[in-house]
Motif scaffolding. Structure first.
Motif, PDB file in Angstrom:
ATOM      1  N   LYS A 222       0.803  -1.216   0.000  1.00 40.40           N
ATOM      2  CA  LYS A 222       0.000   0.000   0.000  1.00 40.40           C
ATOM      3  C   LYS A 222       0.846   1.281   0.000  1.00 40.40           C
ATOM      4  CE  LYS A 222      -4.095  -1.993   2.226  1.00 40.40           C
ATOM      5  NZ  LYS A 222      -5.055  -1.872   3.339  1.00 40.40           N
ATOM      6  N   SER A 223       2.136   1.133  -0.071  1.00 45.79           N
ATOM      7  CA  SER A 223       3.019   2.300  -0.071  1.00 45.79           C
ATOM      8  C   SER A 223       3.052   2.928  -1.454  1.00 45.79           C
ATOM      9  CB  SER A 223       4.428   1.877   0.353  1.00 45.79           C
ATOM     10  OG  SER A 223       5.293   2.981   0.438  1.00 45.79           O
ATOM     11  N   ASN A 224       2.726   4.207  -1.542  1.00 47.25           N
ATOM     12  CA  ASN A 224       2.779   4.892  -2.842  1.00 47.25           C
ATOM     13  C   ASN A 224       4.202   4.921  -3.377  1.00 47.25           C
ATOM     14  OD1 ASN A 224       0.086   5.393  -2.330  1.00 47.25           O
ATOM     15  ND2 ASN A 224       0.195   7.563  -2.860  1.00 47.25           N
ATOM     16  N   PHE A 225       4.315   4.917  -4.692  1.00 44.65           N
ATOM     17  CA  PHE A 225       5.623   4.864  -5.327  1.00 44.65           C
ATOM     18  C   PHE A 225       5.655   5.806  -6.519  1.00 44.65           C
ATOM     19  CE2 PHE A 225       2.806   1.591  -6.880  1.00 44.65           C
ATOM     20  CZ  PHE A 225       2.898   1.694  -8.257  1.00 44.65           C
ATOM     21  N   GLY A 226       6.815   5.884  -7.153  1.00 47.12           N
ATOM     22  CA  GLY A 226       6.960   6.757  -8.306  1.00 47.12           C
ATOM     23  C   GLY A 226       8.113   7.718  -8.138  1.00 47.12           C
ATOM     24  N   PRO A 227       8.325   8.609  -9.099  1.00 44.14           N
ATOM     25  CA  PRO A 227       9.395   9.604  -8.988  1.00 44.14           C
ATOM     26  C   PRO A 227       9.235  10.440  -7.720  1.00 44.14           C
ATOM     27  CG  PRO A 227       8.500   9.570 -11.215  1.00 44.14           C
ATOM     28  CD  PRO A 227       7.588   8.723 -10.377  1.00 44.14           C
ATOM     29  N   GLY A 228      10.320  10.633  -7.012  1.00 48.40           N
ATOM     30  CA  GLY A 228      10.272  11.452  -5.804  1.00 48.40           C
ATOM     31  C   GLY A 228      10.469  10.688  -4.515  1.00 48.40           C
ATOM     32  N   VAL A 229      10.373   9.348  -4.538  1.00 51.56           N
ATOM     33  CA  VAL A 229      10.627   8.570  -3.322  1.00 51.56           C
ATOM     34  C   VAL A 229      12.096   8.726  -2.945  1.00 51.56           C
ATOM     35  CG1 VAL A 229      10.607   6.286  -2.259  1.00 51.56           C
ATOM     36  CG2 VAL A 229       8.826   6.908  -3.905  1.00 51.56           C
ATOM     37  N   THR A 230      12.358   9.021  -1.672  1.00 60.23           N
ATOM     38  CA  THR A 230      13.733   9.214  -1.214  1.00 60.23           C
ATOM     39  C   THR A 230      14.280   7.998  -0.495  1.00 60.23           C
ATOM     40  OG1 THR A 230      13.196  11.566  -0.845  1.00 60.23           O
ATOM     41  CG2 THR A 230      15.296  10.768   0.018  1.00 60.23           C
ATOM     42  N   LEU A 231      13.535   7.494   0.486  1.00 64.80           N
ATOM     43  CA  LEU A 231      13.996   6.386   1.303  1.00 64.80           C
ATOM     44  C   LEU A 231      12.828   5.480   1.672  1.00 64.80           C
ATOM     45  CD1 LEU A 231      16.307   8.403   3.727  1.00 64.80           C
ATOM     46  CD2 LEU A 231      17.114   6.697   2.079  1.00 64.80           C
ATOM     47  N   ALA A 232      13.148   4.295   2.158  1.00 60.83           N
ATOM     48  CA  ALA A 232      12.139   3.375   2.681  1.00 60.83           C
ATOM     49  C   ALA A 232      12.524   2.979   4.100  1.00 60.83           C
ATOM     50  CB  ALA A 232      12.034   2.137   1.792  1.00 60.83           C
ATOM     51  N   ALA A 233      11.519   2.665   4.918  1.00 58.68           N
ATOM     52  CA  ALA A 233      11.759   2.310   6.311  1.00 58.68           C
ATOM     53  C   ALA A 233      10.627   1.411   6.801  1.00 58.68           C
ATOM     54  CB  ALA A 233      11.857   3.570   7.175  1.00 58.68           C
ATOM     55  N   PRO A 234      10.831   0.701   7.921  1.00 59.25           N
ATOM     56  CA  PRO A 234       9.776  -0.170   8.452  1.00 59.25           C
ATOM     57  C   PRO A 234       8.487   0.583   8.734  1.00 59.25           C
ATOM     58  CG  PRO A 234      11.874  -0.678   9.482  1.00 59.25           C
ATOM     59  CD  PRO A 234      12.088   0.575   8.683  1.00 59.25           C
ATOM     60  N   GLY A 235       7.352   0.012   8.276  1.00 53.59           N
ATOM     61  CA  GLY A 235       6.076   0.685   8.481  1.00 53.59           C
ATOM     62  C   GLY A 235       4.894  -0.258   8.577  1.00 53.59           C
ATOM     63  N   VAL A 236       5.127  -1.545   8.797  1.00 55.44           N
ATOM     64  CA  VAL A 236       4.041  -2.522   8.823  1.00 55.44           C
ATOM     65  C   VAL A 236       4.030  -3.265  10.158  1.00 55.44           C
ATOM     66  CG1 VAL A 236       3.077  -4.576   7.712  1.00 55.44           C
ATOM     67  CG2 VAL A 236       4.132  -2.782   6.318  1.00 55.44           C
ATOM     68  N   ASN A 237       2.831  -3.401  10.728  1.00 56.69           N
ATOM     69  CA  ASN A 237       2.657  -4.060  12.032  1.00 56.69           C
ATOM     70  C   ASN A 237       3.553  -3.422  13.098  1.00 56.69           C
ATOM     71  OD1 ASN A 237       0.926  -5.731  10.658  1.00 56.69           O
ATOM     72  ND2 ASN A 237       2.251  -7.529  10.726  1.00 56.69           N
ATOM     73  N   ILE A 238       3.402  -2.127  13.249  1.00 59.51           N
ATOM     74  CA  ILE A 238       4.248  -1.354  14.156  1.00 59.51           C
ATOM     75  C   ILE A 238       3.508  -1.073  15.467  1.00 59.51           C
ATOM     76  CG2 ILE A 238       5.582   0.742  14.453  1.00 59.51           C
ATOM     77  CD1 ILE A 238       6.631  -1.051  12.218  1.00 59.51           C
ATOM     78  N   ALA A 239       4.048  -1.559  16.561  1.00 59.56           N
ATOM     79  CA  ALA A 239       3.488  -1.274  17.888  1.00 59.56           C
ATOM     80  C   ALA A 239       3.936   0.112  18.319  1.00 59.56           C
ATOM     81  CB  ALA A 239       3.964  -2.321  18.892  1.00 59.56           C
ATOM     82  N   ARG A 240       2.995   0.894  18.889  1.00 59.15           N
ATOM     83  CA  ARG A 240       3.324   2.260  19.273  1.00 59.15           C
ATOM     84  C   ARG A 240       2.430   2.701  20.424  1.00 59.15           C
ATOM     85  NH1 ARG A 240       0.904   3.902  13.448  1.00 59.15           N
ATOM     86  NH2 ARG A 240      -1.230   4.326  14.043  1.00 59.15           N
ATOM     87  N   ALA A 241       2.815   3.774  21.078  1.00 59.80           N
ATOM     88  CA  ALA A 241       2.041   4.313  22.188  1.00 59.80           C
ATOM     89  C   ALA A 241       0.748   4.941  21.684  1.00 59.80           C
ATOM     90  CB  ALA A 241       2.861   5.348  22.955  1.00 59.80           C
ATOM     91  N   ASP A 242      -0.302   4.862  22.511  1.00 60.69           N
ATOM     92  CA  ASP A 242      -1.588   5.473  22.145  1.00 60.69           C
ATOM     93  C   ASP A 242      -2.452   5.553  23.395  1.00 60.69           C
ATOM     94  OD1 ASP A 242      -4.079   6.205  21.220  1.00 60.69           O
ATOM     95  OD2 ASP A 242      -4.025   4.893  19.470  1.00 60.69           O
ATOM     96  N   THR A 243      -2.507   6.740  23.989  1.00 65.08           N
ATOM     97  CA  THR A 243      -3.257   6.898  25.234  1.00 65.08           C
ATOM     98  C   THR A 243      -4.766   6.948  25.022  1.00 65.08           C
ATOM     99  OG1 THR A 243      -2.701   9.256  25.055  1.00 65.08           O
ATOM    100  CG2 THR A 243      -1.463   7.956  26.637  1.00 65.08           C
ATOM    101  N   THR A 244      -5.230   6.881  23.789  1.00 67.77           N
ATOM    102  CA  THR A 244      -6.673   6.810  23.568  1.00 67.77           C
ATOM    103  C   THR A 244      -7.182   5.385  23.704  1.00 67.77           C
ATOM    104  OG1 THR A 244      -6.586   6.449  21.160  1.00 67.77           O
ATOM    105  CG2 THR A 244      -6.500   8.732  21.940  1.00 67.77           C
ATOM    106  N   GLU A 245      -6.266   4.413  23.797  1.00 70.04           N
ATOM    107  CA  GLU A 245      -6.643   3.019  23.985  1.00 70.04           C
ATOM    108  C   GLU A 245      -6.499   2.640  25.455  1.00 70.04           C
ATOM    109  OE1 GLU A 245      -8.007   1.335  21.726  1.00 70.04           O
ATOM    110  OE2 GLU A 245      -7.557   2.608  20.001  1.00 70.04           O
ATOM    111  N   SER A 246      -7.325   1.707  25.906  1.00 73.87           N
ATOM    112  CA  SER A 246      -7.307   1.321  27.315  1.00 73.87           C
ATOM    113  C   SER A 246      -5.974   0.721  27.731  1.00 73.87           C
ATOM    114  CB  SER A 246      -8.429   0.310  27.592  1.00 73.87           C
ATOM    115  OG  SER A 246      -8.271  -0.850  26.789  1.00 73.87           O
ATOM    116  N   SER A 247      -5.287   0.063  26.802  1.00 71.73           N
ATOM    117  CA  SER A 247      -3.993  -0.540  27.111  1.00 71.73           C
ATOM    118  C   SER A 247      -2.865   0.477  27.047  1.00 71.73           C
ATOM    119  CB  SER A 247      -3.695  -1.670  26.130  1.00 71.73           C
ATOM    120  OG  SER A 247      -3.517  -1.145  24.822  1.00 71.73           O
TER     121      SER A 247
END
Length: 450
Positions: A222-247
């Motif tokens: 689902k990552s857009n591609f084409g002229p202008g892409v500079t770099l790639a990095a991990p972006g799938v199934n990423i755990a992160r903080a979120d205080t709007t969730e009960s956990s």
């Protein structure tokens, strides 16, 4: 005018064994930490021996950042709410807090072994609240936020959203130009639609446009591609903080997360090499990137750009500074895209021009027109040898931004206690791969963005 966030398709996703790791990582007793596959792939501890981002400020222009989250305490500055609702640390959506945690989260608990840890845990976060819902951004407001971040001394600005109104003559574009003129690295995502066309503002000149890779280290579908892409990095199934969730946590996929990891890498480099300009920092990111075993025919590639980030290599590899304007500089009377990613010297285009003027004048005095032709030929060869093989980091094409889907709750575990993980559970080695094989992500790659 409103626009949509280049966010994440968020939700609780099962981890797979698709990682190309040397072996399963040592399991911890923390459920959230165990889900951070990026820690092992990038080898955070090895990176931290070189830099942790200390002394660097990363502005997160997003939905606000909740500095009370246990993984972010002490990391978040006061910031600014450009929406007029009041508090930059009031994040009612959770996205901005998530991005901040990937950049500068420090975890919590004994030896900070629980929760989310970011790639640059000693960097400071300057929160800029430019949206309450993640979809109600206004170009004039986030532009104000970018200018505020620059004036407050931000070294890196993270923009994990898309703005179709940010054309070259918009307020947003003017704000980005203001940031670039003041030596700030600005990072944004390419888009989450899986189509040709980098979104604005990532498409604007001088921006670091980031695509996402998955756990197999391939470009996310689902990552857009084409002229202008500079770099790639991990972006799938990423755990992160979120205080709007009960956990207090959520998991998602998108170029937003990849953008945060690139911003964190820029912070690491700025901390270790404070004498480098923003353009020279970007040069290190590009020169140290890898294509792994991908058969890339032309650089920058339309999917990977100059490659996948390698933070450790960006911090340790012997890379000449290059021109102050960096590889993404646009052509102008005083700069040239020829002094881009592959340039291995510190001379500017103007210095080359001075040499040309001096040599031409001498030949005309000595040998007239015939001699001038000879020397101009020599100069052409010299200038040609100094050219780089890449092109500008900006490009054409546009995409249709997509809404995030929200962040379903993680298991109701709270902040402190998480289910124990069985020993050596981690991420299994793919079938047919020997556990003794080296991690290809950390190897010297056969192809690099140079």
């Amino acid at each position: 005018m409103s626009f949509k966030r280049v966010s994440s398709t968020a939700g609780v996703m099962a981890m797979t064994g698709a990682l190309l790791l040397t072996s399963a990582p040592t399991a911890s007793a923390d459920y959230i930490r165990d889900r951070q596959w990026v820690i092992d792939v990038i080898d955070f501890k090895k990176v931290w021996a070189e830099s942790q981002g200390e002394g660097v400020t990363v502005a997160v222009v997003d939905t606000g950042v909740d500095g009370s989250h246990p993984d972010l305490t002490g990391q978040v500055l006061k910031g600014m709410d450009v929406t007029g609702s009041g508090d930059a640390q009031d994040d009612t959506n959770g996205h901005g807090t998530g991005m901040a945690s990937l950049i500068a989260g420090h975890g919590h608990g004994t030896n900070s072994s629980a929760g989310v840890v970011g790639l640059a845990p000693k960097a400071k976060i300057l929160p800029i609240k430019a949206s309450s819902t993640g979809d109600d951004y206004r170009g004039d407001q986030w532009a104000e936020g970018v200018r505020y971040a620059v004036d407050e001394g931000a070294d890196v600005i993270n923009l994990s959203f898309a703005d179709p109104s940010a054309v070259p003559d918009s307020k947003g574009a003017e704000a980005i130009d203001y940031a670039l003129q003041h030596d700030v690295v600005v990072v944004s995502g390419t888009g989450n639609d899986g189509i040709t066309g980098v979104e604005y503002p990532a498409k604007l000149p001088g921006m670091v446009a980031v695509g996402a890779i998955d756990e197999s280290l391939k470009v996310w579908k689902k990552s857009n591609f084409g002229p202008g892409v500079t770099l790639a990095a991990p972006g799938v199934n990423i755990a992160r903080a979120d205080t709007t969730e009960s956990s207090g946590y959520a998991e998602g996929s998108g170029v937003s997360d990849a953008t945060a990891y690139v911003s964190a890498t820029a912070a690491l480099v700025r901390a270790k090499y404070p004498d480098l300009t923003a353009g020279q920092v970007i040069n290190r990111l590009i020169k140290s990137a890898t294509f792994l075993d991908e058969d890339v025919k032309k650089v920058p590639d339309e999917q990977y750009g100059y490659g996948i980030i390698r933070p450790y290599a960006a911090l340790t590899k012997d890379i000449p500074k290059g021109p102050k304007q960096g590889p993404l500089a646009q052509s102008s009377p005083s700069t040239s895209t020829n002094s881009g990613a592959a340039s291995d010297d510190n001379d500017s285009t103007s210095q080359v021009a001075k040499k040309k003027k001096s040599s031409s004048g001498s030949i005309l005095l000595i040998a007239g027109i015939a001699g001038a032709v000879v020397v101009l030929g020599i100069l052409f060869a010299v200038i040609r040898s100094r050219r780089n093989g890449g092109s500008s980091g900006s490009g054409s094409g546009s995409g249709t931004p997509s809404h995030g889907t929200g962040y379903p709750p993680q298991p109701p575990t709270g902040y402190q206690q998480y289910p124990n993980t069985a020993p050596n559970q981690g991420y299994p080695t793919p079938p047919g791969q020997s556990p003794q094989q080296p991690n290809p992500y950390t190897q010297q790659p056969p192809h690099q963005g140079q």
